[in-house]
Design a protein around this motif. Structure first.
Motif, PDB file in Angstrom:
ATOM      1  N   ASP A   1     -87.556   7.091 -24.189  1.00 47.03           N
ATOM      2  CA  ASP A   1     -87.593   6.928 -22.985  1.00 47.03           C
ATOM      3  C   ASP A   1     -86.207   7.246 -22.184  1.00 47.03           C
ATOM      4  N   ALA A   2     -85.319   7.375 -23.175  1.00 45.69           N
ATOM      5  CA  ALA A   2     -84.017   7.937 -22.444  1.00 45.69           C
ATOM      6  C   ALA A   2     -83.711   9.225 -22.386  1.00 45.69           C
TER       7      ALA A   2
ATOM      8  N   GLN B   1     -83.545   7.315 -13.290  1.00 42.36           N
ATOM      9  CA  GLN B   1     -84.286   6.034 -13.369  1.00 42.36           C
ATOM     10  C   GLN B   1     -84.106   5.169 -14.556  1.00 42.36           C
ATOM     11  N   SER B   2     -83.812   5.755 -15.637  1.00 42.09           N
ATOM     12  CA  SER B   2     -83.849   4.879 -16.938  1.00 42.09           C
ATOM     13  C   SER B   2     -82.679   4.107 -16.967  1.00 42.09           C
TER      14      SER B   2
ATOM     15  N   LYS C   1     -75.649   1.054 -16.851  1.00 46.45           N
ATOM     16  CA  LYS C   1     -76.640   1.559 -17.773  1.00 46.45           C
ATOM     17  C   LYS C   1     -76.283   1.573 -19.183  1.00 46.45           C
TER      18      LYS C   1
END
Ligand code: 13P
Ligand code: SF4
Length: 328
Positions: free
Chosen positions: A132-133, A166-167, A188
């Motif tokens: 997901d990154a 977003q991540s 992040k």
């Protein structure tokens, strides 16, 4: 000698007009190359210029990945790199399928200790580990790596780019120093490679202390490719063109320049009343210095060396560059 370089410049100018070409120069290029260029800039500015200038030919005085980016953005233009061996060793460190470097996260970032992936792990493997990154690739990468990335960044916009995503977890390759700098300015989780620039990474905190002692009234500007302890000790951390803007706007009279020494020519030219000292005299990128007036002339005469990226790589790589260029 003077006559010789004057003749070279005249011939370059003539051919440039004849072929509707423009000459782009990175801030690290030799003085005589900067003097004949239509545009001089940092990686971000050069990418933007390459994308928008109305011309048939771009002679890119820089290193391979920069010309490749120009070709990715403007496939209809003929992009020439005067010296085909002018490459960026950092860009060549990381590969999509057979990485030669290790991955790591930063110690103490979260509960997990630093973990290092064995060198046989590839960019594809790491994407599988963090599905997901999004991958943020520094522009100092090959087109192949850009094509495997969601978005690109430069030293001028890395934090903005990471923050735009977003991540909460982001993969940022290949420069461990740039990634660590970004980590300092972002909440992040940033996963990075162990890549580095041999010109900037050689600077130690001892070099900073020495320079500070020698030039007590000077402000220290450092490029984010320097090690994190050097960046933490600097007065201002920014891209090459960011340094030009900072030096111009500052009321200080003296500056220590923590990047490739080629920038000092432009700094002096644009600020004749100020004094600039290299952080270390050997901050010289040999590949940036390969391009000469003769090679530019040769490039225009023979229309070489043509830099062209195949469509299957160019299209996804362009998406990653476009996403970056959309960020103001
Ligand atoms: P800039 O984008 O700051 O010009 O840097 C490019 C580069 O290659 C630094 O070593
Ligand atoms: Fe690559 Fe470093 Fe040279 Fe920049 S200075 S082109 S990062 S080797």
């Amino acid at each position: 000698m003077i006559k010789d370089s004057t003749r070279l410049k005249e011939e370059i100018l003539r051919l440039k007009n004849e072929k509707n070409a423009i000459i782009l120069s990175h801030n690290y290029q030799r003085e005589e190359i900067q003097d004949i260029a239509d545009f001089i800039g940092d990686s971000l500015e050069l990418s933007r210029t390459a994308a928008t200038k109305d011309c048939d030919v771009i002679v890119f005085c820089g290193v391979h990945f920069m010309a490749e980016s120009a070709s990715i953005l403007s496939p209809e233009k003929t992009v020439l790199l005067p010296e085909i061996d002018a490459t960026c060793p950092m860009a060549d460190m990381i590969e999509v399928r057979s990485s030669r470097k290790v991955w790591k996260t930063f110690p103490g970032y979260d509960v997990q200790p630093t973990f290092i992936f064995p060198h046989e792990f590839t960019l594809k493997d790491i994407k599988a580990q963090y599905p997901d990154a999004p991958v943020v690739s520094y522009v100092n990468t090959t087109a192949d790596v850009k094509a495997e990335s969601y978005i690109c960044c430069t030293s001028a916009n890395v934090v903005k780019v990471i923050e735009s995503l977003q991540s909460d977890t982001v993969i940022c390759v290949p420069d461990r120093n740039l990634s660590q700098w970004a980590q300092k300015h972002s909440n992040k989780k940033i996963i990075t490679w162990d890549g580095f620039c041999h010109v900037h990474d050689r600077i130690t905190i001892q070099d900073v202390s020495k320079a500070r002692k020698l030039y007590p009234n000077a402000l220290l500007m450092a490029h984010p490719e320097c090690r994190i302890e050097v960046l933490e000790a600097a007065d201002h951390v920014t891209s090459t063109s960011g340094m030009l803007r900072f030096a111009k706007a500052s009321s200080a009279k003296e500056f220590i320049v923590g990047t490739e020494t080629g920038l000092i020519y432009r700094l002096k030219k644009e600020n004749p009343e100020k004094i600039f000292y290299p952080l270390r005299k050997d901050m010289v990128c040999p590949n940036m210095k390969k391009t000469t007036l003769k090679s530019v002339l040769n490039s225009l005469q023979k229309m070489e060396h043509l830099i062209k990226v195949t469509e299957n790589i160019r299209v996804p790589a362009k998406k990653a560059l476009d996403r970056m260029l959309e960020i103001k």
